[in-house]
Design an enzyme around this catalytic site. Structure first.
Site, mmCIF file in Angstrom:
data_model
loop_
_atom_site.group_PDB
_atom_site.id
_atom_site.type_symbol
_atom_site.label_atom_id
_atom_site.label_comp_id
_atom_site.label_asym_id
_atom_site.label_seq_id
_atom_site.Cartn_x
_atom_site.Cartn_y
_atom_site.Cartn_z
ATOM 1 N N HIS A 1 -8.226 -4.705 14.035
ATOM 2 C CA HIS A 1 -7.303 -5.255 13.052
ATOM 3 C C HIS A 1 -6.723 -5.914 13.866
ATOM 4 O O HIS A 1 -5.718 -6.522 14.204
ATOM 5 C CB HIS A 1 -6.129 -4.180 12.878
ATOM 6 C CG HIS A 1 -5.159 -4.484 11.398
ATOM 7 N ND1 HIS A 1 -3.900 -4.310 11.760
ATOM 8 C CD2 HIS A 1 -5.027 -5.198 10.296
ATOM 9 C CE1 HIS A 1 -2.802 -4.763 11.023
ATOM 10 N NE2 HIS A 1 -4.246 -4.957 9.882
ATOM 11 N N ARG B 1 0.524 -1.119 0.188
ATOM 12 C CA ARG B 1 0.427 -0.152 -0.143
ATOM 13 C C ARG B 1 1.023 1.233 0.054
ATOM 14 O O ARG B 1 2.342 1.358 0.399
ATOM 15 C CB ARG B 1 -0.653 -0.146 1.252
ATOM 16 C CG ARG B 1 -2.211 -0.887 1.575
ATOM 17 C CD ARG B 1 -3.056 -1.177 2.569
ATOM 18 N NE ARG B 1 -2.130 -0.903 3.529
ATOM 19 C CZ ARG B 1 -1.298 -0.052 4.244
ATOM 20 N NH1 ARG B 1 -1.826 1.298 4.230
ATOM 21 N NH2 ARG B 1 -0.837 -0.508 5.701
ATOM 22 N N SER C 1 1.481 -5.325 10.908
ATOM 23 C CA SER C 1 1.674 -6.624 9.589
ATOM 24 C C SER C 1 2.916 -7.023 10.113
ATOM 25 O O SER C 1 3.853 -6.656 10.884
ATOM 26 C CB SER C 1 2.057 -5.288 8.686
ATOM 27 O OG SER C 1 2.383 -6.459 7.748
ATOM 28 N N LYS D 1 -1.096 -12.436 12.557
ATOM 29 C CA LYS D 1 -1.969 -12.871 12.995
ATOM 30 C C LYS D 1 -2.535 -13.696 12.081
ATOM 31 O O LYS D 1 -3.286 -14.938 12.138
ATOM 32 C CB LYS D 1 -2.708 -11.640 12.175
ATOM 33 C CG LYS D 1 -2.676 -10.351 13.289
ATOM 34 C CD LYS D 1 -3.797 -8.570 12.431
ATOM 35 C CE LYS D 1 -3.424 -8.643 11.572
ATOM 36 N NZ LYS D 1 -1.894 -7.603 11.149
ATOM 37 N N THR D 2 -2.281 -13.849 10.768
ATOM 38 C CA THR D 2 -2.829 -15.116 9.712
ATOM 39 C C THR D 2 -2.144 -16.619 10.438
ATOM 40 O O THR D 2 -3.115 -16.911 10.481
ATOM 41 C CB THR D 2 -2.337 -14.496 8.162
ATOM 42 O OG1 THR D 2 -2.712 -13.274 7.773
ATOM 43 C CG2 THR D 2 -2.823 -15.155 8.005
ATOM 44 N N LYS E 1 -7.512 -2.519 2.319
ATOM 45 C CA LYS E 1 -7.705 -1.499 3.456
ATOM 46 C C LYS E 1 -8.705 -0.581 3.291
ATOM 47 O O LYS E 1 -8.868 0.036 4.326
ATOM 48 C CB LYS E 1 -5.857 -1.848 3.336
ATOM 49 C CG LYS E 1 -5.773 -3.106 4.465
ATOM 50 C CD LYS E 1 -5.763 -2.823 5.238
ATOM 51 C CE LYS E 1 -5.402 -3.969 6.230
ATOM 52 N NZ LYS E 1 -4.069 -4.967 5.686
ATOM 53 N N ARG F 1 2.510 -12.467 -1.034
ATOM 54 C CA ARG F 1 0.648 -12.999 -0.612
ATOM 55 C C ARG F 1 0.164 -13.620 -1.950
ATOM 56 O O ARG F 1 0.457 -13.947 -2.833
ATOM 57 C CB ARG F 1 0.259 -11.894 -0.485
ATOM 58 C CG ARG F 1 0.843 -10.161 0.047
ATOM 59 C CD ARG F 1 0.275 -10.199 1.267
ATOM 60 N NE ARG F 1 0.636 -8.983 1.749
ATOM 61 C CZ ARG F 1 0.542 -8.965 3.373
ATOM 62 N NH1 ARG F 1 -0.495 -9.694 3.703
ATOM 63 N NH2 ARG F 1 1.237 -8.342 4.218
ATOM 64 N N ASP G 1 -7.987 -11.209 9.420
ATOM 65 C CA ASP G 1 -7.526 -8.980 9.487
ATOM 66 C C ASP G 1 -8.206 -8.173 10.023
ATOM 67 O O ASP G 1 -7.920 -7.315 10.257
ATOM 68 C CB ASP G 1 -6.496 -9.577 8.014
ATOM 69 C CG ASP G 1 -6.299 -8.139 8.362
ATOM 70 O OD1 ASP G 1 -4.623 -8.035 8.762
ATOM 71 O OD2 ASP G 1 -6.373 -7.457 7.777
HETATM 72 P P1 ATP Z 1 -0.874 -8.280 7.770
HETATM 73 O O1 ATP Z 1 -1.438 -7.856 8.717
HETATM 74 O O2 ATP Z 1 0.410 -8.071 7.046
HETATM 75 O O3 ATP Z 1 -1.636 -9.876 6.861
HETATM 76 P P2 ATP Z 1 0.319 -10.417 9.644
HETATM 77 O O4 ATP Z 1 0.009 -10.826 11.271
HETATM 78 O O5 ATP Z 1 -1.179 -11.465 9.415
HETATM 79 O O6 ATP Z 1 -0.052 -9.384 9.219
HETATM 80 P P3 ATP Z 1 1.527 -13.008 9.332
HETATM 81 O O7 ATP Z 1 0.919 -12.758 7.625
HETATM 82 O O8 ATP Z 1 0.819 -13.718 9.871
HETATM 83 O O9 ATP Z 1 1.254 -11.242 9.629
HETATM 84 O O10 ATP Z 1 2.825 -12.723 8.925
HETATM 85 C C1 ATP Z 1 3.283 -13.794 10.263
HETATM 86 C C2 ATP Z 1 5.163 -13.838 9.345
HETATM 87 O O11 ATP Z 1 5.764 -14.642 10.323
HETATM 88 C C3 ATP Z 1 5.326 -15.432 8.753
HETATM 89 O O12 ATP Z 1 5.864 -15.136 7.192
HETATM 90 C C4 ATP Z 1 5.426 -16.209 8.762
HETATM 91 O O13 ATP Z 1 5.507 -17.848 8.338
HETATM 92 C C5 ATP Z 1 6.822 -15.689 10.186
HETATM 93 N N1 ATP Z 1 6.818 -16.373 11.622
HETATM 94 C C6 ATP Z 1 7.888 -16.926 11.951
HETATM 95 N N2 ATP Z 1 8.319 -17.195 12.967
HETATM 96 C C7 ATP Z 1 7.214 -16.565 13.490
HETATM 97 C C8 ATP Z 1 6.738 -16.754 14.933
HETATM 98 N N3 ATP Z 1 6.971 -16.702 15.851
HETATM 99 N N4 ATP Z 1 5.407 -16.547 14.872
HETATM 100 C C9 ATP Z 1 4.441 -15.582 13.912
HETATM 101 N N5 ATP Z 1 5.132 -16.034 12.533
HETATM 102 C C10 ATP Z 1 6.305 -16.256 12.105
HETATM 103 MN MN MN Z 2 -2.175 -11.411 7.494
#
Ligand code: ATP
Ligand code: MN
Length: 533
Positions: free
Chosen positions: A222, A61, A240, A244-245, A202, A324, A259
Site C-alpha cells: 500500500h 469504504r 490514508s 502518498k498521492t 480496494k 476525491r 496507491d
Molecule cells: P489515501 O490512501 O486515502 O489515498 P494518501 O496517503 O494518498 O491517502 P493524500 O491524498 O496524499 O493521502 O492526502 C494528504 C493530504 O494532506 C492532502 O490533502 C494534502 O494536501 C494534505 N497535507 C497537508 N500537509 C501535508 C504535508 N506536510 N505532507 C503531505 N500532505 C499534506
Molecule cells: Mn492516495
C-alpha cells in the site's frame, strides 16, 4: 443530427448467468460514459469538463461489511478476524443468484481491464456496473487494454457492482444491506448497497494482496511510487491521508503510481492505471499536478460548486471531508507508462502524527525499518465533537492492514528478505503535527515535507550531522536544504519541552503495547528497532 448511436456489442454475459432485457454497453469511451452518466442523472459536468458525481449514503469504504468467502482454499490461508470477515459459501451462491436476478431488467455497463502493470502478474478483470460513472471510475483506475487486446480478452476475475441492490441481512449473511464480498475461489467480487466506487478498487487490491505474496512470492504494498532522472525508484508507504498521492506527484520525478504496487524479483510495478486523490482544500498553488489532472476524463466525487457556478469549491466539506478525484495516470504530465521501474533506492514511511512527536524526517536502520513497517503507525485527529481534542493512535500493520488477506507477518517476511538483499535507505516522515499536538501545534508545511523528501532523494542528507531521538532511536538530520533547522527537531518546536518528552514516552509505550501481538514473530533483531527510554 449526427447519429452516434452506440452499436450493441456482441460479447455476452451468459458465462456469468446474466441475461438482461436491457442494453449492455461494453467498454465505452470516456465521452460515451460521460453522456450516459449525465443522461442517467448520475452526475453533472464541472466547468473544467470533469464529471461530478455523488457516492450517496457511503462516502468511504465500509470495512465492517467487507467479507471473504471461507472455503477449502481460504480456510487455512486467510488471516481471519476484524479485517477479513468470513462469509459462508452457500450464502455467497445465494447472494450471487439474487444479484443476477436483480440485474435481469437493468441497463449495464461492462468493462474489461487489467490490474497490474507487470504482464506476468496481472489480473484480467471483467467489471459489470449499473452506473455509467462507476464504469468510468474503473476505466480511470484500472489499466486500459488496447483495442487489439480487447478483441480476445479472457477475464480471470469478475466484479459485479450494483449499488441499488440491497441485501437482506436476515437471510443473506451480510451485516447490513451494503456489502463487498470477495470469493477467491470463484474469482468474483460482489458489491451491493453502496455506491462508494473505492470499494471496487480496494476490493481488487485485497485480491492481489492475496494472490501475489501467496502464489508468487511478490510483495504487494500500500504505497505510492515514483522514479528519478537517474532511474532511482522511491516508494512511499502510508495510511490514508498521510500523503502518498500528494507527495508522489513531483514535477522532477516520473509518477509510477499513487496507491498500490507490487515488488517482484527486479522491479516495482503499479497495480492501477490511475490515481484517486483527496481534493479537500485542493489548491493549484500547493498541488499543481493534481489540480491540472482534473479536466475532461476525470471524475470528482462528493464535491459542491460555488453557488450559481459550475466551479468546484474544494473547501466545501458539506458532503464529506473525503472528497476525491479519479483520473487516468496519463493526466499527470510526467507519468511513467508502463508504470514499472527498478528496485527501490529509497523507501519513505509516511505518518501523520497528530501528537507532534515523530520527527518530520528521520533515517531508520534495518531493525527500525522492520519494526515500523510492522507497526504501521499514524495518528488521526479526533472527531469533530466539541471538546475532544486528543488525537487517536492507529497502528495498521504494513501501513495497510485493512487490505491484507494474509497475516501481516507474511508481508513483513517478504519485506525483510528484500531489505536483506538490497541496500535501501529507509526514512520516516511525519506529515502531521509540529509545534505541539493537534489543537496546539499545526500541520507540517507541505513545502517543508517536499523539501525534506527532495533532499533525501538527491543524497543531500548523506553527509549532514545526525542526532538520535531519545525515545524512538531514529537518526534526525540536523540540517536540510530549504528547511529551517528548528523545524527538524520536534522537541525544539514545542514550547513545553517536558510535555514533549512525556508525550514521546507515551507514544513509545503505545508502540510497544501494539507490538505485543507480534511477539512470536519478532526476532531480537526486529525488537532492536523498538522505542526505548
Ligand atoms: P489515501 O490512501 O486515502 O489515498 P494518501 O496517503 O494518498 O491517502 P493524500 O491524498 O496524499 O493521502 O492526502 C494528504 C493530504 O494532506 C492532502 O490533502 C494534502 O494536501 C494534505 N497535507 C497537508 N500537509 C501535508 C504535508 N506536510 N505532507 C503531505 N500532505 C499534506
Ligand atoms: Mn492516495
Amino acid at each position: 443530427m449526427l447519429d452516434l448511436e452506440i452499436k450493441a456489442h456482441h460479447k455476452s454475459l451468459a458465462d456469468l448467468g446474466i441475461e438482461t432485457s436491457k442494453k449492455v454497453y461494453w467498454n465505452l469511451s470516456p465521452a460515451e460514459l460521460v453522456e450516459h452518466a449525465i443522461n442517467n442523472k448520475e452526475g453533472v459536468l464541472t466547468d473544467v469538463g470533469a464529471l461530478m458525481a455523488d457516492t450517496g449514503e457511503f462516502t468511504g469504504r465500509s470495512p465492517k461489511d467487507r467479507f471473504i468467502v471461507k472455503d477449502n482454499q481460504t480456510k487455512d490461508t486467510i488471516w481471519w478476524g476484524d479485517v477479513n470477515i468470513p462469509f459462508e459459501e452457500a450464502k455467497f451462491d445465494l447472494l450471487y443468484n439474487k444479484m443476477v436476478d436483480f440485474l435481469q431488467d437493468k441497463q449495464l455497463y461492462v468493462r474489461e481491464a487489467y490490474a497490474g502493470a507487470d504482464e506476468k502478474y496481472r489480473l484480467k478483470l471483467k467489471i459489470v456496473n449499473t452506473l455509467a460513472w462507476h464504469n468510468m471510475f474503473c476505466l480511470n483506475m484500472f489499466l486500459r487494454p488496447s483495442q487489439d487486446e480487447l478483441k480476445n480478452f479472457e477475464s480471470d476475475f469478475t466484479i459485479i457492482c450494483a449499488p441499488e441492490f440491497k441485501a437482506n441481512p436476515e437471510t443473506d449473511g451480510t451485516r447490513q444491506s451494503n456489502f463487498a464480498v470477495i470469493n477467491l475461489s470463484k474469482k468474483i467480487l460482489l458489491i451491493g448497497g453502496t455506491a462508494y466506487a473505492g470499494e471496487m478498487k480496494k476490493g481488487i487490491f485485497s485480491v492481489l494482496n492475496y494472490i501475489l505474496p501467496h502464489e508468487h512470492g511478490v510483495l504487494s504494498m500500500h504505497c505510492s511510487a515514483n522514479k528519478g532522472k537517474e532511474g532511482d525508484t522511491a516508494v512511499f508507504f502510508g495510511l490514508s491521508g498521510t500523503g502518498k498521492t500528494t507527495l508522489s506527484a513531483d514535477p522532477k520525478r516520473a509518477l509510477i503510481g499513487d496507491d498500490e504496487h507490487g515488488w517482484n524479483e527486479d522491479s516495482v510495478f503499479n497495480f492501477e492505471g490511475g490515481c484517486y486523490a483527496k481534493v479537500i482544500d485542493l489548491s493549484r498553488e500547493k498541488e499543481p499536478e493534481i489540480w491540472d489532472a482534473i479536466k475532461f476524463g476525470a471524475i470528482v466525487e462528493n464535491t459542491r460548486f460555488y453557488k450559481g457556478t459550475r466551479t468546484v469549491d474544494y473547501e466545501n466539506s458539506e458532503v464529506t471531508e473525503n472528497t476525491r478525484t479519479s483520473y487516468p495516470i496519463e493526466h499527470i504530465k510526467n507519468a511513467l507508462i508502463p508504470s514499472q521501474a527498478g528496485i527501490p533506492k529509497n523507501i519513505f514511511f509516511l505518518t501523520a502524527d497528530a501528537f507532534g512527536v515523530i520527527p518530520p524526517i528521520s533515517k531508520l536502520n534495518k531493525s527500525q525499518a522492520m519494526y515500523h513497517f510492522i507497526s504501521g503507525y499514524t495518528a488521526k485527529v479526533a472527531g469533530t465533537e466539541v471538546g475532544v481534542t486528543e488525537p487517536k493512535t492507529t497502528f495498521s500493520a504494513c501501513f495497510g492492514a485493512a487490505f491484507l488477506p494474509l497475516h501481516p507477518t507474511k508481508y513483513a517476511q517478504l519485506f525483510g528478505e528484500k531489505m536483506e538483499k538490497h541496500h535501501v535507505n529507509v526514512w520516516l516522515i511525519n506529515t502531521g503535527w509540529t509545534g505541539g499536538p493537534y489543537g496546539i501545534g499545526s500541520r507540517m508545511k507541505l513545502k517543508y515535507t517536499r523539501a525534506m523528501i527532495t533532499a533525501a532523494l538527491e543524497g543531500e542528507l548523506d553527509h549532514v550531522a545526525y542526532r538520535t531521538h531519545s525515545v524512538f532511536g531514529v537518526a534526525i538530520p540536523e540540517t536540510c536544504p530549504n528547511v529551517p533547522d528548528e523545524v527538524l527537531s520536534p522537541r525544539a518546536t514545542w514550547e513545553d519541552k517536558y510535555a514533549y518528552d512525556r508525550k514521546a514516552r507515551e507514544l513509545g509505550a503505545a508502540f510497544i503495547q501494539n507490538f505485543e501481538k507480534y511477539k512470536e514473530f519478532a526476532t531480537e533483531d526486529i525488537l532492536a528497532g523498538a522505542p526505548k527510554w
